[in-house]
Design an enzyme around this catalytic site. Sequence first.
Site, PDB file in Angstrom:
ATOM      1  N   ASN A 112       0.882  -1.178  -0.073  1.00 41.72           N
ATOM      2  CA  ASN A 112      -0.100  -0.003  -0.082  1.00 41.72           C
ATOM      3  C   ASN A 112       0.901   1.126   0.065  1.00 41.72           C
ATOM      4  O   ASN A 112       2.157   1.304   0.604  1.00 41.72           O
ATOM      5  CB  ASN A 112      -1.090   0.039   1.103  1.00 41.72           C
ATOM      6  CG  ASN A 112      -0.436   0.707   2.543  1.00 41.72           C
ATOM      7  OD1 ASN A 112      -0.538   2.022   2.578  1.00 41.72           O
ATOM      8  ND2 ASN A 112       0.125  -0.098   3.530  1.00 41.72           N
ATOM      9  N   PHE A 116      -1.576   8.161   4.497  1.00 50.90           N
ATOM     10  CA  PHE A 116      -2.296   8.773   5.680  1.00 50.90           C
ATOM     11  C   PHE A 116      -3.637   9.282   5.090  1.00 50.90           C
ATOM     12  O   PHE A 116      -4.003  10.336   5.666  1.00 50.90           O
ATOM     13  CB  PHE A 116      -1.738   9.651   6.644  1.00 50.90           C
ATOM     14  CG  PHE A 116      -0.451   9.034   7.246  1.00 50.90           C
ATOM     15  CD1 PHE A 116      -0.276   7.801   7.451  1.00 50.90           C
ATOM     16  CD2 PHE A 116       0.352   9.964   8.108  1.00 50.90           C
ATOM     17  CE1 PHE A 116       0.519   7.237   8.451  1.00 50.90           C
ATOM     18  CE2 PHE A 116       1.370   9.526   8.785  1.00 50.90           C
ATOM     19  CZ  PHE A 116       1.469   8.085   9.074  1.00 50.90           C
ATOM     20  N   SER A 174       5.530   5.115   8.727  1.00 50.69           N
ATOM     21  CA  SER A 174       5.060   4.757   7.284  1.00 50.69           C
ATOM     22  C   SER A 174       5.937   5.436   6.425  1.00 50.69           C
ATOM     23  O   SER A 174       6.571   6.252   6.358  1.00 50.69           O
ATOM     24  CB  SER A 174       3.383   5.538   7.281  1.00 50.69           C
ATOM     25  OG  SER A 174       3.193   5.569   5.975  1.00 50.69           O
ATOM     26  N   ASN A 176       4.997   5.994   3.496  1.00 53.15           N
ATOM     27  CA  ASN A 176       4.265   6.579   2.373  1.00 53.15           C
ATOM     28  C   ASN A 176       3.968   8.048   2.440  1.00 53.15           C
ATOM     29  O   ASN A 176       3.272   8.757   1.627  1.00 53.15           O
ATOM     30  CB  ASN A 176       2.686   5.942   2.096  1.00 53.15           C
ATOM     31  CG  ASN A 176       3.093   4.397   1.962  1.00 53.15           C
ATOM     32  OD1 ASN A 176       3.861   4.104   1.179  1.00 53.15           O
ATOM     33  ND2 ASN A 176       2.169   3.636   2.688  1.00 53.15           N
ATOM     34  N   THR A 177       4.648   8.694   3.767  1.00 54.00           N
ATOM     35  CA  THR A 177       4.660  10.307   3.682  1.00 54.00           C
ATOM     36  C   THR A 177       5.817  10.636   3.585  1.00 54.00           C
ATOM     37  O   THR A 177       6.908  10.277   4.614  1.00 54.00           O
ATOM     38  CB  THR A 177       3.938  10.712   5.044  1.00 54.00           C
ATOM     39  OG1 THR A 177       2.711  10.281   5.017  1.00 54.00           O
ATOM     40  CG2 THR A 177       3.960  12.156   5.315  1.00 54.00           C
ATOM     41  N   LYS A 216       5.633   3.342  17.034  1.00 58.12           N
ATOM     42  CA  LYS A 216       5.552   2.358  16.039  1.00 58.12           C
ATOM     43  C   LYS A 216       6.646   2.738  15.009  1.00 58.12           C
ATOM     44  O   LYS A 216       6.856   3.647  14.591  1.00 58.12           O
ATOM     45  CB  LYS A 216       4.264   2.307  15.324  1.00 58.12           C
ATOM     46  CG  LYS A 216       4.111   1.311  14.453  1.00 58.12           C
ATOM     47  CD  LYS A 216       2.491   1.064  13.896  1.00 58.12           C
ATOM     48  CE  LYS A 216       2.367  -0.176  13.029  1.00 58.12           C
ATOM     49  NZ  LYS A 216       1.028  -0.457  12.442  1.00 58.12           N
ATOM     50  N   ASN A 245       5.874  -1.562  11.609  1.00 58.05           N
ATOM     51  CA  ASN A 245       5.215  -1.044  10.257  1.00 58.05           C
ATOM     52  C   ASN A 245       5.566  -2.129   9.183  1.00 58.05           C
ATOM     53  O   ASN A 245       6.196  -3.035   9.087  1.00 58.05           O
ATOM     54  CB  ASN A 245       5.487   0.445  10.092  1.00 58.05           C
ATOM     55  CG  ASN A 245       4.272   0.947   9.528  1.00 58.05           C
ATOM     56  OD1 ASN A 245       3.389   0.443   8.779  1.00 58.05           O
ATOM     57  ND2 ASN A 245       3.878   2.246  10.231  1.00 58.05           N
TER      58      ASN A 245
END
Length: 361
Positions: A112, A116, A174, A176-177, A216, A245
């Site tokens: 993915n 967010f 994450s 993805n940011t 996390k 994560n």
Amino acid sequence: MLKQFWKAIGRPTTFLLDAETAHGLSIKGLKTGAISGGKIHSDPRLSQSIAGLTFSNPVGVAAGLDKNAEVPDALLKLGFGFTEVGTITPLAQAGNPKPRIFRIVEDQAVINRLGFNNQGHDEALKRLEVRAQTGLVGVNVGANKDSDDRFNDYVLGIEKFYAVASYFTANISSPNTPGLRDLQAKDQLAELLSRIMAIRAAKAQEFGRTVPVFLKIAPDVTEADLDDIVSEVLDKKLDGIIVSNTTLDRSVLQKPSTEAGGLSGKPLHERSTIMLAKTRQRAGKDLTIIGVGGVHNADSAADKFEAGADLIQLYTGMVYEGPTIANAINRGLSQKLDHLGLAHISQLRDRKLEEWAARTV
């Protein structure tokens, strides 16, 4: 019966849809009660008090499934001992362009790059304020992509949800940011955790209760970085670490993929479990550690405990195994305790810590 139905009908039907559409339908199914996990498995040997909270069983839902706090109680009714909503950012944001979720069925994995996507603090708070407050619901907080002060976004999350959160998770891992994982670096992490724990202390005095805070982390950190992370967590007196994560590593896949984003599911199990064990070695015996990554059955769950976890979480496992997964894992854990002659789930912890920690990723 429910598990067989999911494997024969539910999963094949769901997998005809693109992954994000299927996720949206799953949320609707949970809201309406159309999705059921069957009779909840109850075993007092699986209950434990950790970080001031009482968990009826150690199997939780990881953040990402219920991003906007729409179905926490429905998830608890599937047999989970706790669930975690989010990641929630102060302001609503759309996330990255679609398509942004990809199943890799051959590996029972998902990639993915959502970024967010969520409706923001206010919408989530409205939903959490009207729930019955039974069952443990953690709030996973993060920073907006375009934030001028990412540290403050985490502070705002603690402030906003303090009255309704069973615990908090600060998500700095994450992939993805852009730049978010930079917060795992020692200097930035020290500043972030100092600010988080300062607002926690102020809110604890205001409300007369201390809400646990977990951090996390990514499974891709180096051992030197892990040294720094654990040192800061212990120094700032957080309540625990969630390991881990998603990963950027693609070498663990049997079916190669060039899709960008974080990889979750079965292929993450070994890497995340090794990092968990290495975290436990550094943290000592008292810090709470929640194991996440590749949990899909009782054996993979037991690996996490034996590597040092107190609790576990899953998300992708539910995509492939269906809504009965919590009960199936809890039944399997009870059977494992029977087989080993153990009186409580806590006795499973650390049994193979050295073995897991000796492995390399």
